[in-house]
Design a protein around this motif. Structure first.
Motif, PDB file in Angstrom:
ATOM      1  N   LEU A 400       7.892   5.367   1.069  1.00  0.00           N
ATOM      2  CA  LEU A 400       7.273   4.430   2.643  1.00  0.00           C
ATOM      3  C   LEU A 400       8.293   4.954   3.364  1.00  0.00           C
ATOM      4  O   LEU A 400       9.229   5.267   3.453  1.00  0.00           O
ATOM      5  CB  LEU A 400       7.309   2.970   2.346  1.00  0.00           C
ATOM      6  N   GLU A 401       7.531   4.969   4.939  1.00  0.00           N
ATOM      7  CA  GLU A 401       8.537   5.334   6.073  1.00  0.00           C
ATOM      8  C   GLU A 401       7.979   4.240   6.931  1.00  0.00           C
ATOM      9  O   GLU A 401       6.664   3.818   7.076  1.00  0.00           O
ATOM     10  CB  GLU A 401       8.265   6.630   6.451  1.00  0.00           C
ATOM     11  N   TRP A 402       8.976   4.088   7.829  1.00  0.00           N
ATOM     12  CA  TRP A 402       8.795   3.097   9.044  1.00  0.00           C
ATOM     13  C   TRP A 402       7.827   3.667  10.041  1.00  0.00           C
ATOM     14  O   TRP A 402       8.381   4.833  10.657  1.00  0.00           O
ATOM     15  CB  TRP A 402       9.871   2.340   9.343  1.00  0.00           C
ATOM     16  N   ASP A 403       6.547   3.423  10.377  1.00  0.00           N
ATOM     17  CA  ASP A 403       5.810   3.726  11.696  1.00  0.00           C
ATOM     18  C   ASP A 403       6.059   3.036  12.844  1.00  0.00           C
ATOM     19  O   ASP A 403       5.336   1.897  12.797  1.00  0.00           O
ATOM     20  CB  ASP A 403       4.354   3.938  11.174  1.00  0.00           C
ATOM     21  N   PRO A 404       6.787   3.401  13.940  1.00  0.00           N
ATOM     22  CA  PRO A 404       7.161   2.226  14.913  1.00  0.00           C
ATOM     23  C   PRO A 404       5.587   1.961  15.685  1.00  0.00           C
ATOM     24  O   PRO A 404       5.576   1.392  16.417  1.00  0.00           O
ATOM     25  CB  PRO A 404       7.974   3.260  15.665  1.00  0.00           C
ATOM     26  N   VAL A 405       4.636   3.153  15.644  1.00  0.00           N
ATOM     27  CA  VAL A 405       3.515   2.793  16.531  1.00  0.00           C
ATOM     28  C   VAL A 405       2.516   1.852  15.734  1.00  0.00           C
ATOM     29  O   VAL A 405       2.123   0.628  16.561  1.00  0.00           O
ATOM     30  CB  VAL A 405       2.877   4.182  16.630  1.00  0.00           C
ATOM     31  N   LEU A 406       2.599   1.936  14.516  1.00  0.00           N
ATOM     32  CA  LEU A 406       1.708   1.057  13.592  1.00  0.00           C
ATOM     33  C   LEU A 406       2.290  -0.211  13.369  1.00  0.00           C
ATOM     34  O   LEU A 406       1.995  -1.048  12.568  1.00  0.00           O
ATOM     35  CB  LEU A 406       1.166   1.747  12.489  1.00  0.00           C
ATOM     36  N   ARG A 407       3.751  -0.339  13.459  1.00  0.00           N
ATOM     37  CA  ARG A 407       4.628  -1.360  13.210  1.00  0.00           C
ATOM     38  C   ARG A 407       4.490  -1.763  11.773  1.00  0.00           C
ATOM     39  O   ARG A 407       4.301  -2.811  11.371  1.00  0.00           O
ATOM     40  CB  ARG A 407       4.113  -2.338  13.842  1.00  0.00           C
ATOM     41  N   SER A 408       4.425  -0.640  10.803  1.00  0.00           N
ATOM     42  CA  SER A 408       4.188  -0.688   9.445  1.00  0.00           C
ATOM     43  C   SER A 408       5.065   0.198   8.649  1.00  0.00           C
ATOM     44  O   SER A 408       5.602   1.174   9.018  1.00  0.00           O
ATOM     45  CB  SER A 408       2.782  -0.354   9.145  1.00  0.00           C
ATOM     46  N   TYR A 409       5.167  -0.190   7.427  1.00  0.00           N
ATOM     47  CA  TYR A 409       5.708   0.795   6.490  1.00  0.00           C
ATOM     48  C   TYR A 409       4.568   1.398   5.622  1.00  0.00           C
ATOM     49  O   TYR A 409       3.732   0.787   5.145  1.00  0.00           O
ATOM     50  CB  TYR A 409       6.630   0.145   5.428  1.00  0.00           C
ATOM     51  N   ILE A 410       4.396   2.709   5.777  1.00  0.00           N
ATOM     52  CA  ILE A 410       3.293   3.405   5.388  1.00  0.00           C
ATOM     53  C   ILE A 410       3.736   4.456   4.330  1.00  0.00           C
ATOM     54  O   ILE A 410       4.811   5.082   4.370  1.00  0.00           O
ATOM     55  CB  ILE A 410       2.884   4.601   6.460  1.00  0.00           C
ATOM     56  N   GLY A 411       2.888   4.537   3.423  1.00  0.00           N
ATOM     57  CA  GLY A 411       3.219   5.612   2.168  1.00  0.00           C
ATOM     58  C   GLY A 411       1.711   6.115   1.927  1.00  0.00           C
ATOM     59  O   GLY A 411       0.735   5.776   1.718  1.00  0.00           O
ATOM     60  N   LYS A 412       2.266   7.589   1.864  1.00  0.00           N
ATOM     61  CA  LYS A 412       0.976   8.472   1.301  1.00  0.00           C
ATOM     62  C   LYS A 412       1.212   9.550   0.706  1.00  0.00           C
ATOM     63  O   LYS A 412       2.299  10.178   0.809  1.00  0.00           O
ATOM     64  CB  LYS A 412       0.501   9.364   2.793  1.00  0.00           C
ATOM     65  N   GLY A 413       0.603   9.689  -0.523  1.00  0.00           N
ATOM     66  CA  GLY A 413       1.033  10.869  -1.572  1.00  0.00           C
ATOM     67  C   GLY A 413       0.643  10.583  -2.789  1.00  0.00           C
ATOM     68  O   GLY A 413      -0.397   9.580  -2.927  1.00  0.00           O
ATOM     69  N   ASN A 414       0.877  11.140  -3.763  1.00  0.00           N
ATOM     70  CA  ASN A 414       0.631  10.978  -5.188  1.00  0.00           C
ATOM     71  C   ASN A 414       1.699  10.539  -5.771  1.00  0.00           C
ATOM     72  O   ASN A 414       2.563  10.924  -6.067  1.00  0.00           O
ATOM     73  CB  ASN A 414       0.327  12.357  -5.948  1.00  0.00           C
ATOM     74  N   PHE A 415       1.724   9.054  -5.975  1.00  0.00           N
ATOM     75  CA  PHE A 415       2.483   8.116  -6.538  1.00  0.00           C
ATOM     76  C   PHE A 415       2.370   8.030  -7.806  1.00  0.00           C
ATOM     77  O   PHE A 415       1.261   8.123  -8.567  1.00  0.00           O
ATOM     78  CB  PHE A 415       2.475   7.003  -5.799  1.00  0.00           C
ATOM     79  N   ARG A 427       0.457   7.420 -14.948  1.00  0.00           N
ATOM     80  CA  ARG A 427      -0.310   8.770 -14.004  1.00  0.00           C
ATOM     81  C   ARG A 427       0.135   8.799 -12.822  1.00  0.00           C
ATOM     82  O   ARG A 427       0.515   7.796 -12.157  1.00  0.00           O
ATOM     83  CB  ARG A 427      -2.051   8.585 -14.356  1.00  0.00           C
ATOM     84  N   THR A 428      -0.091  10.054 -12.304  1.00  0.00           N
ATOM     85  CA  THR A 428       0.258  10.434 -10.762  1.00  0.00           C
ATOM     86  C   THR A 428      -1.155  10.311 -10.241  1.00  0.00           C
ATOM     87  O   THR A 428      -2.079  10.912 -10.544  1.00  0.00           O
ATOM     88  CB  THR A 428       1.084  11.632 -10.348  1.00  0.00           C
ATOM     89  N   ILE A 429      -1.191   9.282  -8.969  1.00  0.00           N
ATOM     90  CA  ILE A 429      -2.551   9.139  -8.354  1.00  0.00           C
ATOM     91  C   ILE A 429      -2.450   9.187  -6.777  1.00  0.00           C
ATOM     92  O   ILE A 429      -1.486   8.633  -6.317  1.00  0.00           O
ATOM     93  CB  ILE A 429      -3.037   7.826  -9.101  1.00  0.00           C
ATOM     94  N   LYS A 430      -3.383   9.546  -6.563  1.00  0.00           N
ATOM     95  CA  LYS A 430      -3.508   9.723  -4.915  1.00  0.00           C
ATOM     96  C   LYS A 430      -3.428   8.180  -4.293  1.00  0.00           C
ATOM     97  O   LYS A 430      -4.442   7.524  -4.543  1.00  0.00           O
ATOM     98  CB  LYS A 430      -4.739  10.551  -4.233  1.00  0.00           C
ATOM     99  N   THR A 431      -2.367   7.839  -3.291  1.00  0.00           N
ATOM    100  CA  THR A 431      -2.227   6.381  -3.021  1.00  0.00           C
ATOM    101  C   THR A 431      -1.799   6.268  -1.471  1.00  0.00           C
ATOM    102  O   THR A 431      -1.218   7.453  -1.051  1.00  0.00           O
ATOM    103  CB  THR A 431      -1.307   5.910  -3.775  1.00  0.00           C
ATOM    104  N   ARG A 432      -2.414   5.338  -0.948  1.00  0.00           N
ATOM    105  CA  ARG A 432      -2.078   5.255   0.288  1.00  0.00           C
ATOM    106  C   ARG A 432      -1.632   3.600   0.485  1.00  0.00           C
ATOM    107  O   ARG A 432      -2.397   2.790  -0.069  1.00  0.00           O
ATOM    108  CB  ARG A 432      -3.378   5.215   1.359  1.00  0.00           C
ATOM    109  N   ILE A 433      -0.420   3.390   0.933  1.00  0.00           N
ATOM    110  CA  ILE A 433      -0.037   1.965   1.000  1.00  0.00           C
ATOM    111  C   ILE A 433       0.363   1.539   2.540  1.00  0.00           C
ATOM    112  O   ILE A 433       1.128   2.448   3.140  1.00  0.00           O
ATOM    113  CB  ILE A 433       1.497   1.923   0.154  1.00  0.00           C
ATOM    114  N   GLN A 434       0.233   0.554   2.968  1.00  0.00           N
ATOM    115  CA  GLN A 434       0.474   0.081   4.215  1.00  0.00           C
ATOM    116  C   GLN A 434       1.168  -1.404   4.208  1.00  0.00           C
ATOM    117  O   GLN A 434       0.533  -2.556   3.419  1.00  0.00           O
ATOM    118  CB  GLN A 434      -0.295   0.038   5.211  1.00  0.00           C
ATOM    119  N   ILE A 435       2.221  -1.542   4.704  1.00  0.00           N
ATOM    120  CA  ILE A 435       2.821  -3.078   4.579  1.00  0.00           C
ATOM    121  C   ILE A 435       3.326  -3.291   6.049  1.00  0.00           C
ATOM    122  O   ILE A 435       4.006  -2.861   6.624  1.00  0.00           O
ATOM    123  CB  ILE A 435       4.224  -2.984   3.676  1.00  0.00           C
ATOM    124  N   LEU A 436       2.629  -4.425   6.596  1.00  0.00           N
ATOM    125  CA  LEU A 436       3.007  -5.080   8.100  1.00  0.00           C
ATOM    126  C   LEU A 436       3.117  -6.227   8.060  1.00  0.00           C
ATOM    127  O   LEU A 436       2.951  -7.286   7.235  1.00  0.00           O
ATOM    128  CB  LEU A 436       1.825  -4.433   8.751  1.00  0.00           C
TER     129      LEU A 436
END
Length: 464
Positions: A400-415, A427-436
């Motif tokens: 995850l990375e902090w996104d100062p515009v969305l004020r969120s921790y964003i994760g994108k990729g094969n997790f 399994r590794t699988i395409k995933t999107r995560i947002q924590i705000l």
């Protein structure tokens, strides 16, 4: 003095017969007894022994007065003690009362890691409980540089039987990252100048008793990350990662390290939580349990372990194993687990390169964790999962990375999706995560896609 103390000293041996001097004695090859003044003048007195020390008079002379009294000796050298010869005190002043009693003061050197000498004045030197103890005080106006990384003020105690001095006071980081608000951390410990390890408790305080934090925090209002490595920031439910143990500085890494003693002594080879701080770039990095702001009273439960990196500009990266427990139909979880377990188009997790092993160490302890991980490497899945691993969703590796515009921790990729309920997907699988940050509680959104026509979406909002 160290070499001379064990040699046979020349001249006649003079022994006090005074009942209170315990047979105090010394050798002198030249002596003069003045019968008119009842004084004994001696010269070329090379060494005088008293209690556990040896004293070298500056001019080699010693005068004995009526009643077996002696002058206070100035500018002498003192060796403490005569057995281990660890400490040489110089520019000293001593009054010898008997064979076992004396009082003195003088200077001793603190020799740092670069072999630079720093004089410390010991205002009291006495034989206490059979061993010489020297006590000094370093003022805040003239701090002692313990090393290029630490400054100290407070009390210093020398024990003749110990190589290292006892420091009791405040220690400060040598960094410009905190402007004028650098904390003086209260501590008491014996320090080896070549390898400084300062004990830091789970709830450290400064010299005035004010609470200090050793952590990576997030702003409770907007979730923005912040480095709080030995600062006055208030900690509570806003702690993302914290550490305790021993504070040291690694020249090799150019970082302060705070972790267990095993970890800081062998940082690269010991697998254990830590918190580090770069004194130049002001970046902080830590490994350990990572909290995401969910309160214990909430329905969403998390138990995460990994690394967090934060710089002074508020940029942050998180790499962790993410375990989530939340209310959901068991039938739905079973369906998802079976579908993903049987999907042959998804790639198997590479266990040796995953976050599995460290998470098992965190969850079960190193010994038991190694046993479970070794079994996983051989079989590809457990016959029965450890009960501690049974979560609604468990990702062995997300980023995850902090996104100062969305004020969120964003994760994108094969997790790495390791388990879904009781099913070991691995399994590794395409995933999107947002924590705000929500109105009252964090919100977490997770999108998992096996293929464009086969996906799942989860969202938890504790404020709803």
């Amino acid at each position: 003095l160290k070499e001379a103390v064990d040699l046979q000293h020349p001249g006649a041996k003079f022994i006090s017969q005074h009942p209170n001097q315990g047979g105090f004695s010394f050798n002198s090859p030249r002596a003069l007894l003045d019968l008119n003044k009842n004084k004994l003048f001696t010269e070329d007195v090379y060494v005088v022994k008293c209690a556990d020390i040896a004293v070298r008079p500056s001019d080699g002379s010693l005068t004995i007065y009526p009643g077996a009294q002696m002058d206070t000796l100035d500018d002498v050298k003192i060796l403490a003690n005569t057995q281990n010869k660890l400490h040489e005190i110089y520019d000293a002043r001593i009054f010898i009362e008997s064979a076992q009693l004396y009082s003195a003061n003088g200077y001793v050197d603190y020799i740092d890691e670069d072999n630079k000498k720093h004089p410390i004045f010991l205002k009291e030197i006495n034989p206490l409980s059979g061993s010489t103890i020297g006590k000094g005080e370093i003022s805040k106006d003239e701090v002692l540089n313990l090393s290029s990384a630490f400054d100290f003020y407070g009390n210093v105690t020398l024990n003749a039987t110990d190589t290292n001095y006892l420091f009791d006071g405040g220690v400060q980081l040598s960094t410009n990252c905190y402007a004028d608000d650098v904390v003086w951390i209260k501590f008491s410990a014996k320090l080896d100048p070549k390898s400084i390890y300062i004990p830091i408790s789970e709830a450290p305080v400064d010299v005035e008793g004010r609470r200090v934090t050793t952590s990576i925090l997030f702003n409770p209002d907007n979730f923005e990350p912040k480095t709080a490595f030995l600062t006055y920031d208030t900690e509570g439910d806003n702690v993302m990662l914290k550490s305790k143990g021993y504070l040291t500085y690694s020249k090799e890494l150019n970082k302060y390290l705070l972790a267990s003693l095993d970890k800081v002594q062998d940082f690269s080879n010991v697998d254990a939580p830590y918190l580090s701080f770069d004194k130049t770039s002001c970046k902080s990095e830590g490994e350990g349990e990572i909290k995401l702001g969910f309160l214990p009273s909430e329905l969403m439960k998390t138990k995460n372990y990994g690394t967090v990196k934060v710089n002074g500009e508020g940029e942050a990266q998180i790499k962790m194993a993410l375990a989530l427990d939340f209310p959901i139909s068991q039938q739905i979880i079973d369906m998802i687990g079976v579908e993903l377990y049987e999907d042959l188009n998804l790639y198997q997790i590479e266990f040796e390169n995953s976050g599995y092993k460290k998470y098992l160490h965190y969850l079960l302890g190193k010994e038991e964790g190694d046993e479970w991980f070794a079994d996983l490497l051989v079989t590809g899945e457990w016959k029965e999962m450890p009960k501690q691993m049974k979560n609604t969703l468990f990702f062995s590796d997300v980023r995850l990375e902090w996104d100062p515009v969305l004020r969120s921790y964003i994760g994108k990729g094969n997790f790495e999706l390791a388990t879904v309920g009781k099913y070991q997907v691995n399994r590794t699988i395409k995933t999107r995560i947002q924590i705000l940050k929500g109105a009252l509680s964090p919100t977490i959104r997770i999108y998992v896609e096996a293929n464009p026509d086969h996906w799942y979406y989860f969202e938890y909002n504790g404020s709803a």
